[in-house]
Design an enzyme around this catalytic site. Structure first.
Site, PDB file in Angstrom:
ATOM      1  CB  SER A  78      50.467 -16.607  47.095  1.00  0.00           C
ATOM      2  OG  SER A  78      51.477 -16.018  47.411  1.00  0.00           O
ATOM      3  CE  LYS A  81      54.750 -18.726  46.741  1.00  0.00           C
ATOM      4  NZ  LYS A  81      53.795 -17.488  47.102  1.00  0.00           N
ATOM      5  CB  SER A 135      52.013 -19.428  50.615  1.00  0.00           C
ATOM      6  OG  SER A 135      51.682 -18.382  49.410  1.00  0.00           O
ATOM      7  CE  LYS A 240      50.016 -20.794  47.240  1.00  0.00           C
ATOM      8  NZ  LYS A 240      49.835 -20.211  48.453  1.00  0.00           N
TER       9      LYS A 240
END
Length: 291
Positions: A78, A81, A135, A240
């Site tokens: 992720s 993203k 997420s 993140k």
């Protein structure tokens, strides 16, 4: 009668004699080191880290403070993203436009859970917040699907962004990071994080501990997947997390620690606890080095 040396003339002699004595001091006569000198502060480069691929970068000087297999190409889950968010913001779409979660947004690859049922409605801005902070895979998928021109245009925009950032070892095949074909290196993830930090919306969202988002008119509270955000002693400016079976536990952060603005990239840690421990070791080492 020879005159005695003047005080000024004696100074070199005294200095030479003092140096000679200090060089000849016996071990038993040596002065014990101070407590501060005796304490060895290990370099960050010596600190053991669980993650298989690591990069810690001093943003101010560009100096690499620690690296471990940082040029290996691996899945990034992720962390993808961040790229999705940049491309969506670059498109300058109406962020207050309401978008709908479609059956096409469901995860058919990993069958991950979602807080967003099919049919849920939320603004594009709130979808961006959920994709980055919580997420949320369906939110990220919906952002790509509703991109101007659709998924094909989104993919072209991602490819163009990769080239613009000079990333030669990064490949993004879809918006969520669920695909193991979304790959990069720790070095290039640091570049992605640096680019993402230039977007105030991304920096603000990812450095917030929680957010209240209305989904189909009903307010819900969502929390940052990085448990370190907002925690005492941590000054995180961008963050993140990521996880898939292939990628392991991943994390990238930009933070102030030890008086330095640093970027941290951890790829393929063995678990959530190991990932947090790695981050803690790095912060403590930076703080000790400052002291």
């Amino acid at each position: 009668m020879t005159k005695s040396p003047t005080p000024l003339a004696r100074q070199p002699l005294k200095l030479a004699f003092a140096l000679l004595l200090s060089a000849c001091v016996l071990p038993a006569q040596a002065k014990a080191p101070s407590k501060q000198a005796a304490e060895h502060v290990p370099s960050l480069s010596d600190v053991p880290i669980n993650a298989k691929h690591v990069l810690v970068l001093d943003e101010g000087s560009g100096k690499v403070l620690k690296e471990k297999q940082a040029d290996s190409v691996v899945p990034i889950a992720s962390l993808t993203k961040l790229m999705t968010a940049m491309v969506v913001l670059d498109a300058k779409s109406n962020m207050q436009e309401v978008i709908r979660i479609d059956s096409a947004d469901r995860d058919t690859l990993k069958h991950s859970l979602s807080f967003l049922p099919v049919g849920a409605q939320l603004t594009r801005q709130d979808a961006l917040t959920l994709a980055l902070m919580a997420s949320e895979n369906r939110a990220a998928a919906a952002l790509a699907r509703t991109f101007p021109g659709g998924l094909a245009a989104f993919q072209l925009a991602v490819s163009a962004k990769i080239r613009a950032l000079g990333l030669t070892h990064t490949q993004i095949s879809e918006a969520t990071g669920l695909s193991p074909q979304n790959t990069s290196t720790a070095i290039e993830v640091a570049k992605i994080a640096a680019a993402a930090a230039r977007y105030p919306a991304i920096a603000d969202i990812t450095s917030d501990k929680k957010a209240t988002i209305p989904v189909s008119g009903r307010k819900r509270e969502f929390h940052n997947t990085n448990r370190l955000v907002g925690k005492k002693g941590w000054d995180i400016r961008l963050s993140k997390t990521g996880y898939t079976e292939e990628a392991g536990r991943c994390l990238t952060m930009r933070m102030l620690s030890g008086g330095k603005n640093v970027t941290v990239v951890l790829l393929d840690a063995d678990g959530s606890a190991a990932r947090l421990q790695d981050a803690g070791k790095i912060r403590r080492s930076l703080e000790k080095a400052r002291g």
